[in-house]
Design a protein around this motif. Structure first.
Motif, PDB file in Angstrom:
ATOM      1  N   ARG A  39       0.874  -3.933   7.813  1.00  0.00           N
ATOM      2  CA  ARG A  39       0.384  -3.922   9.200  1.00  0.00           C
ATOM      3  C   ARG A  39      -1.090  -3.569   9.258  1.00  0.00           C
ATOM      4  O   ARG A  39      -1.860  -4.170  10.003  1.00  0.00           O
ATOM      5  CB  ARG A  39       1.161  -2.893  10.040  1.00  0.00           C
ATOM      6  CG  ARG A  39       2.577  -3.259  10.344  1.00  0.00           C
ATOM      7  CD  ARG A  39       3.327  -2.062  10.860  1.00  0.00           C
ATOM      8  NE  ARG A  39       3.170  -0.923   9.950  1.00  0.00           N
ATOM      9  CZ  ARG A  39       3.707   0.257  10.109  1.00  0.00           C
ATOM     10  NH1 ARG A  39       4.438   0.499  11.176  1.00  0.00           N
ATOM     11  NH2 ARG A  39       3.516   1.219   9.231  1.00  0.00           N
ATOM     12  N   ASN A  40      -1.469  -2.552   8.455  1.00  0.00           N
ATOM     13  CA  ASN A  40      -2.859  -2.074   8.476  1.00  0.00           C
ATOM     14  C   ASN A  40      -3.446  -2.033   7.084  1.00  0.00           C
ATOM     15  O   ASN A  40      -4.395  -1.305   6.838  1.00  0.00           O
ATOM     16  CB  ASN A  40      -2.913  -0.654   9.070  1.00  0.00           C
ATOM     17  CG  ASN A  40      -2.184  -0.559  10.384  1.00  0.00           C
ATOM     18  OD1 ASN A  40      -2.585  -1.199  11.348  1.00  0.00           O
ATOM     19  ND2 ASN A  40      -1.112   0.210  10.428  1.00  0.00           N
ATOM     20  N   ILE A  83       8.748  -4.362   0.407  1.00  0.00           N
ATOM     21  CA  ILE A  83       8.955  -2.909   0.275  1.00  0.00           C
ATOM     22  C   ILE A  83       8.341  -2.232   1.496  1.00  0.00           C
ATOM     23  O   ILE A  83       7.776  -1.152   1.414  1.00  0.00           O
ATOM     24  CB  ILE A  83       8.355  -2.335  -1.035  1.00  0.00           C
ATOM     25  CG1 ILE A  83       7.070  -3.064  -1.433  1.00  0.00           C
ATOM     26  CG2 ILE A  83       9.356  -2.339  -2.154  1.00  0.00           C
ATOM     27  CD1 ILE A  83       6.422  -2.532  -2.665  1.00  0.00           C
ATOM     28  N   ALA A  84       8.476  -2.933   2.636  1.00  0.00           N
ATOM     29  CA  ALA A  84       7.890  -2.448   3.883  1.00  0.00           C
ATOM     30  C   ALA A  84       8.950  -1.804   4.762  1.00  0.00           C
ATOM     31  O   ALA A  84      10.114  -2.184   4.702  1.00  0.00           O
ATOM     32  CB  ALA A  84       7.257  -3.618   4.632  1.00  0.00           C
ATOM     33  N   ILE A 119       6.650  -6.865  10.081  1.00  0.00           N
ATOM     34  CA  ILE A 119       7.934  -7.546   9.856  1.00  0.00           C
ATOM     35  C   ILE A 119       8.919  -7.354  11.010  1.00  0.00           C
ATOM     36  O   ILE A 119       9.999  -7.935  10.987  1.00  0.00           O
ATOM     37  CB  ILE A 119       8.589  -7.170   8.499  1.00  0.00           C
ATOM     38  CG1 ILE A 119       8.961  -5.683   8.450  1.00  0.00           C
ATOM     39  CG2 ILE A 119       7.722  -7.586   7.337  1.00  0.00           C
ATOM     40  CD1 ILE A 119       9.909  -5.336   7.285  1.00  0.00           C
ATOM     41  N   SER A 156       7.979  10.978  -4.319  1.00  0.00           N
ATOM     42  CA  SER A 156       8.240  11.315  -2.914  1.00  0.00           C
ATOM     43  C   SER A 156       8.918  12.665  -2.736  1.00  0.00           C
ATOM     44  O   SER A 156       9.199  13.073  -1.606  1.00  0.00           O
ATOM     45  CB  SER A 156       9.126  10.231  -2.273  1.00  0.00           C
ATOM     46  OG  SER A 156       8.441   9.013  -2.223  1.00  0.00           O
ATOM     47  N   THR A 163      16.390  -1.466  -0.583  1.00  0.00           N
ATOM     48  CA  THR A 163      17.441  -0.766   0.167  1.00  0.00           C
ATOM     49  C   THR A 163      17.363   0.723  -0.171  1.00  0.00           C
ATOM     50  O   THR A 163      16.304   1.301  -0.074  1.00  0.00           O
ATOM     51  CB  THR A 163      18.813  -1.401  -0.164  1.00  0.00           C
ATOM     52  OG1 THR A 163      19.050  -1.296  -1.571  1.00  0.00           O
ATOM     53  CG2 THR A 163      18.829  -2.866   0.254  1.00  0.00           C
ATOM     54  N   GLY A 164      18.461   1.341  -0.601  1.00  0.00           N
ATOM     55  CA  GLY A 164      18.399   2.758  -0.953  1.00  0.00           C
ATOM     56  C   GLY A 164      19.768   3.351  -1.226  1.00  0.00           C
ATOM     57  O   GLY A 164      20.804   2.793  -0.845  1.00  0.00           O
ATOM     58  N   THR A 212       4.121   4.005  -1.157  1.00  0.00           N
ATOM     59  CA  THR A 212       4.361   4.826  -2.353  1.00  0.00           C
ATOM     60  C   THR A 212       4.790   3.953  -3.536  1.00  0.00           C
ATOM     61  O   THR A 212       4.267   4.091  -4.649  1.00  0.00           O
ATOM     62  CB  THR A 212       5.460   5.874  -2.056  1.00  0.00           C
ATOM     63  OG1 THR A 212       5.055   6.628  -0.909  1.00  0.00           O
ATOM     64  CG2 THR A 212       5.666   6.821  -3.226  1.00  0.00           C
ATOM     65  N   PRO A 256      16.644   2.150  -4.565  1.00  0.00           N
ATOM     66  CA  PRO A 256      16.183   3.365  -5.244  1.00  0.00           C
ATOM     67  C   PRO A 256      16.891   4.609  -4.752  1.00  0.00           C
ATOM     68  O   PRO A 256      17.289   4.704  -3.591  1.00  0.00           O
ATOM     69  CB  PRO A 256      14.705   3.452  -4.856  1.00  0.00           C
ATOM     70  CG  PRO A 256      14.371   2.216  -4.098  1.00  0.00           C
ATOM     71  CD  PRO A 256      15.674   1.690  -3.565  1.00  0.00           C
ATOM     72  N   SER A 316       0.822  -1.225   0.000  1.00  0.00           N
ATOM     73  CA  SER A 316       0.000   0.000   0.000  1.00  0.00           C
ATOM     74  C   SER A 316       0.852   1.269   0.000  1.00  0.00           C
ATOM     75  O   SER A 316       0.317   2.373  -0.038  1.00  0.00           O
ATOM     76  CB  SER A 316      -0.908   0.019   1.237  1.00  0.00           C
ATOM     77  OG  SER A 316      -0.124   0.214   2.397  1.00  0.00           O
ATOM     78  N   VAL A 360       0.644  -8.347   8.555  1.00  0.00           N
ATOM     79  CA  VAL A 360       1.980  -8.735   9.023  1.00  0.00           C
ATOM     80  C   VAL A 360       2.713  -7.510   9.548  1.00  0.00           C
ATOM     81  O   VAL A 360       2.562  -6.417   9.020  1.00  0.00           O
ATOM     82  CB  VAL A 360       2.808  -9.400   7.892  1.00  0.00           C
ATOM     83  CG1 VAL A 360       3.144  -8.426   6.774  1.00  0.00           C
ATOM     84  CG2 VAL A 360       4.100 -10.010   8.445  1.00  0.00           C
ATOM     85  N   LEU A 371      15.903   8.810  -4.461  1.00  0.00           N
ATOM     86  CA  LEU A 371      14.634   9.476  -4.174  1.00  0.00           C
ATOM     87  C   LEU A 371      13.726   9.367  -5.407  1.00  0.00           C
ATOM     88  O   LEU A 371      14.162   9.668  -6.521  1.00  0.00           O
ATOM     89  CB  LEU A 371      14.902  10.947  -3.848  1.00  0.00           C
ATOM     90  CG  LEU A 371      13.689  11.803  -3.544  1.00  0.00           C
ATOM     91  CD1 LEU A 371      12.999  11.366  -2.254  1.00  0.00           C
ATOM     92  CD2 LEU A 371      14.097  13.276  -3.451  1.00  0.00           C
ATOM     93  N   ILE A 372      12.505   8.919  -5.187  1.00  0.00           N
ATOM     94  CA  ILE A 372      11.573   8.724  -6.300  1.00  0.00           C
ATOM     95  C   ILE A 372      10.771  10.013  -6.521  1.00  0.00           C
ATOM     96  O   ILE A 372      10.416  10.708  -5.546  1.00  0.00           O
ATOM     97  CB  ILE A 372      10.639   7.534  -6.004  1.00  0.00           C
ATOM     98  CG1 ILE A 372      11.488   6.281  -5.715  1.00  0.00           C
ATOM     99  CG2 ILE A 372       9.695   7.268  -7.172  1.00  0.00           C
ATOM    100  CD1 ILE A 372      10.715   5.137  -5.119  1.00  0.00           C
ATOM    101  N   GLY A 429       4.663   0.488  -3.542  1.00  0.00           N
ATOM    102  CA  GLY A 429       3.753  -0.660  -3.643  1.00  0.00           C
ATOM    103  C   GLY A 429       2.490  -0.362  -4.413  1.00  0.00           C
ATOM    104  O   GLY A 429       2.012  -1.198  -5.190  1.00  0.00           O
ATOM    105  N   LYS A 435      13.505  -2.095   8.845  1.00  0.00           N
ATOM    106  CA  LYS A 435      13.992  -2.259   7.461  1.00  0.00           C
ATOM    107  C   LYS A 435      15.127  -3.281   7.376  1.00  0.00           C
ATOM    108  O   LYS A 435      15.204  -4.037   6.414  1.00  0.00           O
ATOM    109  CB  LYS A 435      14.441  -0.902   6.908  1.00  0.00           C
ATOM    110  CG  LYS A 435      14.876  -0.956   5.454  1.00  0.00           C
ATOM    111  CD  LYS A 435      14.971   0.417   4.832  1.00  0.00           C
ATOM    112  CE  LYS A 435      15.580   0.360   3.440  1.00  0.00           C
ATOM    113  NZ  LYS A 435      15.543   1.625   2.730  1.00  0.00           N
TER     114      LYS A 435
END
Ligand SMILES: NC(=O)c1ccc[n+]([C@@H]2O[C@H](COP(=O)([O-])OP(=O)(O)OC[C@H]3O[C@@H](n4cnc5c(N)ncnc54)[C@H](OP(=O)(O)O)[C@@H]3O)[C@@H](O)[C@H]2O)c1
Length: 199
Positions: A31-32, A62-63, A40, A160, A111-112, A11, A154, A9, A38, A156-157, A13, A86
């Motif tokens: 989670r919600n 991607i959580a 993690i 975002s 990762t990033g 950005t 990634p 859910s 779940v 910065l997308i 995902g 993470k």
């Protein structure tokens, strides 16, 4: 393929999920949010997820996200808290999930760019991504039954920039299309032990 996306859910995902649904069966978790619940940060929760979402060919995580921090006041205690989601969360998805994934399956972690390019205020996040890159290399030769593992790293997308762009002046944003294609490659291609850097 039957693909489980943890963090569907978010950005990334919410763009990746419909794209993969065009050619695959996709299950979502968070989670919600998502079809499966779940967290993690909990080993029991991850185990329950894999017991419920059976017959998985590919698991994409991607959580959770890297923390912001202040180097002058940073402590080991703070770093341990920041590593919980993470870093150890994604590692546990693999350590636990390896016993459930189908033969020839694949894991994709997220990762990033701060693993490779230093920026002020993200020391913990940089260590998280750098450690995950090393984990992916080791896991790629350890995983059983021809299971593959890769990470997408990634920058910065573009989506975002409105939320985080001001924190990282000079960082060149990348398109969501490139990010989505990188995740898709890890699932549909035969690559393993790779860090797909989208910078
Ligand atoms: N966006 C960017 O520009 C960018 C750039 C570089 C790297 N990244 C990395 O890419 C990853 C995803 O980023 P994003 O921007 O898509 O994040 P996001 O918008 O914050 O979404 C995070 C997703 O993960 C779920 N989640 C969060 N904590 C969780 C937990 N403990 N257990 C299970 N699910 C959890 C959230 O759903 P629930 O709230 O329902 O749990 C949500 O679906 C992160 O690792 C981030 O650091 C992002």
């Amino acid at each position: 393929m039957r693909i489980l996306i943890i963090g569907a859910s978010g950005t990334i995902g919410k763009e990746l999920t419909p794209y993969l649904k065009e050619n695959h069966e996709v299950l979502t978790a968070g989670r919600n949010s998502g079809e499966f619940t779940v967290d993690i940060t909990s080993e029991n929760s991850i185990k329950k997820l894999f017991e419920q979402a059976k017959n998985i060919d590919a698991c994409i995580c991607i959580a959770a996200s890297g923390p912001l921090d202040n180097f002058a006041s940073l402590t080991e205690n703070q770093l341990q808290k920041d590593f919980k989601g993470k870093l150890f969360g994604q590692i546990n998805v693999v350590l636990i999930g390896q016993h459930y994934l189908n033969d020839n399956g694949s894991f994709t972690l997220t990762t990033g760019i701060f693993a490779d390019k230093p920026y002020k205020g993200v020391t913990g996040g940089a260590v998280v991504s750098g450690a995950l890159h090393s984990f992916v290399l080791s896991a790629s030769i350890e995983l059983p039954r021809n299971i593959r593992i890769n990470a997408v790293s990634p920058s910065l997308i573009e989506d975002s920039v409105k939320d985080f762009g001001h924190l990282f002046p000079g960082l060149q944003p990348v398109s969501m299309d490139r990010i989505v294609k990188a995740f898709t490659k890890t699932v549909e291609d035969t690559v393993s032990g790779q860090i797909l850097r989208v910078y």
